[in-house]
Design a protein around this motif. Structure first.
Motif, PDB file in Angstrom:
ATOM      1  N   MET A 110       1.004  -1.303  -0.052  1.00  0.00           N
ATOM      2  CA  MET A 110      -0.076  -0.027  -0.202  1.00  0.00           C
ATOM      3  C   MET A 110       0.815   1.036   0.033  1.00  0.00           C
ATOM      4  O   MET A 110       1.986   1.285   0.812  1.00  0.00           O
ATOM      5  CB  MET A 110      -0.717  -0.028   1.212  1.00  0.00           C
ATOM      6  N   SER A 111       0.532   2.117  -0.950  1.00  0.00           N
ATOM      7  CA  SER A 111       1.336   3.474  -0.893  1.00  0.00           C
ATOM      8  C   SER A 111       1.354   4.477   0.292  1.00  0.00           C
ATOM      9  O   SER A 111       0.350   4.137   1.000  1.00  0.00           O
ATOM     10  CB  SER A 111       0.896   4.439  -2.098  1.00  0.00           C
ATOM     11  N   ALA A 112       2.353   5.120   0.439  1.00  0.00           N
ATOM     12  CA  ALA A 112       2.500   5.959   1.702  1.00  0.00           C
ATOM     13  C   ALA A 112       1.289   7.074   1.547  1.00  0.00           C
ATOM     14  O   ALA A 112       0.841   7.268   2.647  1.00  0.00           O
ATOM     15  CB  ALA A 112       3.867   6.792   1.464  1.00  0.00           C
ATOM     16  N   LEU A 113       0.988   7.470   0.543  1.00  0.00           N
ATOM     17  CA  LEU A 113      -0.203   8.308   0.462  1.00  0.00           C
ATOM     18  C   LEU A 113      -1.539   7.563   0.902  1.00  0.00           C
ATOM     19  O   LEU A 113      -2.194   8.491   1.699  1.00  0.00           O
ATOM     20  CB  LEU A 113      -0.474   8.992  -1.035  1.00  0.00           C
ATOM     21  N   ILE A 114      -1.832   6.459   0.546  1.00  0.00           N
ATOM     22  CA  ILE A 114      -2.987   5.915   0.922  1.00  0.00           C
ATOM     23  C   ILE A 114      -2.836   5.715   2.433  1.00  0.00           C
ATOM     24  O   ILE A 114      -3.959   5.819   3.048  1.00  0.00           O
ATOM     25  CB  ILE A 114      -3.178   4.483   0.367  1.00  0.00           C
ATOM     26  N   LEU A 162       4.658   4.996   8.021  1.00  0.00           N
ATOM     27  CA  LEU A 162       5.126   5.908   7.139  1.00  0.00           C
ATOM     28  C   LEU A 162       6.852   6.103   7.166  1.00  0.00           C
ATOM     29  O   LEU A 162       7.336   6.884   6.392  1.00  0.00           O
ATOM     30  CB  LEU A 162       4.440   7.134   7.217  1.00  0.00           C
ATOM     31  N   VAL A 187       3.766  13.878   2.404  1.00  0.00           N
ATOM     32  CA  VAL A 187       3.015  12.704   3.263  1.00  0.00           C
ATOM     33  C   VAL A 187       2.290  13.462   4.205  1.00  0.00           C
ATOM     34  O   VAL A 187       1.071  13.177   4.513  1.00  0.00           O
ATOM     35  CB  VAL A 187       4.131  11.867   4.016  1.00  0.00           C
TER      36      VAL A 187
END
Length: 249
Positions: free
Chosen positions: A1-5, A37, A201
Motif C-alpha cells: 500500500m502506498s504512503a499516500l493511501i 510511514l 506525506v
C-alpha cells in the motif's frame, strides 16, 4: 500500500478520534508516522504536532459553533499548565523512557476507571467552575504532559469531567482548546526540526485528519454523553494496556 493511501487512512482515524473524543491525536499519530510511514521518532513528534495543531483548531471551531467550549475555564486550564509542562519536560530527560511510559499507562488507566464509575457520569447540568480548581487541574495536567510527552487530550478530558464536573460533550470541546494551546506552544520550540518534514506525506495526512475531525464532531453530537464517556474510557484503557506492554518489553 502506498504512503499516500496510508497517510490518508491514518489521518482520517486521528481526526475522528480528536473530533469525537477530544483526545488521542498524538497517541495515534506518532505510532502511525513511525511504523506505517517510516518517520524517525524525532520527525514523527514534530510532524504530529503540526497535524494535531491544525486538526484541533478546526475541530475546536466546529465544537464552538455548538456552544461546547467553556472558554474561560479552558483558557485557565491551558495557561496554568504551560510552566509546569516546561519544568517537567526538562526533568523527563533524566528518567528512563520505560519508567515514563509505565507511569503514563498507570495514570491513564486510573482516569479511565474514574470515568467508568456511575457516580462520575455527568448529569448534563452546567457546572460552576471554580478558578482555583481549573488552575490546579491544568497545572497538574501540564506537569504530566511535560513529563510523559503525550496524553494532553487523553488526560484533559477525564480531568474536565471528574475534577471540574463538565458534561462530556463540553469536556471534549474544551479539551480541544487545551490541546490547541499546548500543541502550538510545543511546536514553537521545535521550529528547527520542522525543516526535514516530508510535506508530500504530511499534507494529505493533515487534510484527512481535518476532514475526519468534522466527522468525529458530528458523531459525538449523535451519541449520549454517558455512552461517549464510557467509549472514551474504554479507548483509554486499551491505550494504557498497550503502553504498559511497550514499557515492559
Amino acid at each position: 500500500m502506498s504512503a499516500l493511501i496510508l497517510a490518508l487512512i491514518a489521518g482520517a482515524v486521528v481526526g475522528i478520534a480528536l473530533g469525537a473524543l477530544g483526545g488521542g491525536g498524538s497517541v495515534l499519530a506518532v505510532p502511525a508516522l513511525i511504523y506505517l510511514l517510516g518517520f524517525t521518532p524525532a520527525a514523527a513528534t514534530t510532524a504530529s504536532l503540526i497535524i494535531i495543531t491544525a486538526t484541533s483548531l478546526t475541530a475546536l471551531y466546529a465544537h464552538a459553533r455548538n456552544g461546547n467550549v467553556r472558554w474561560r475555564a479552558g483558557a485557565l486550564f491551558a495557561t496554568a499548565g504551560l510552566l509546569p509542562a516546561a519544568a517537567a519536560g526538562a526533568a523527563a530527560s533524566r528518567l528512563p523512557q520505560p519508567v515514563l511510559t509505565a507511569t503514563f499507562a498507570a495514570i491513564a488507566a486510573h482516569a479511565a476507571v474514574k470515568l467508568l464509575r456511575p457516580s462520575q457520569v455527568s448529569t448534563g447540568q452546567a457546572p460552576v467552575v471554580q478558578p482555583a480548581k481549573a488552575v490546579g487541574a491544568g497545572a497538574g495536567l501540564g506537569a504530566l504532559t511535560g513529563l510523559l510527552g503525550v496524553g494532553g487530550g487523553f488526560l484533559a478530558v477525564p480531568a474536565l469531567v471528574t475534577v471540574l464536573a463538565f458534561e462530556m460533550q463540553t469536556a471534549v470541546g474544551t479539551s480541544l482548546l487545551v490541546i490547541s494551546a499546548n500543541s502550538m506552544a510545543s511546536l514553537a520550540t521545535r521550529g528547527a526540526t520542522a525543516t526535514g518534514i516530508d510535506w508530500a506525506v504530511i499534507g494529505p495526512f493533515m487534510g484527512a485528519a481535518i476532514l475526519g475531525g468534522w466527522d468525529g464532531k458530528r458523531l459525538a453530537s449523535k451519541i449520549t454523553g454517558t455512552l461517549l464517556q464510557r467509549t472514551f474510557a474504554i479507548v483509554l484503557l486499551v491505550v494504557a494496556a498497550l503502553m504498559l506492554v511497550d514499557a515492559l518489553t
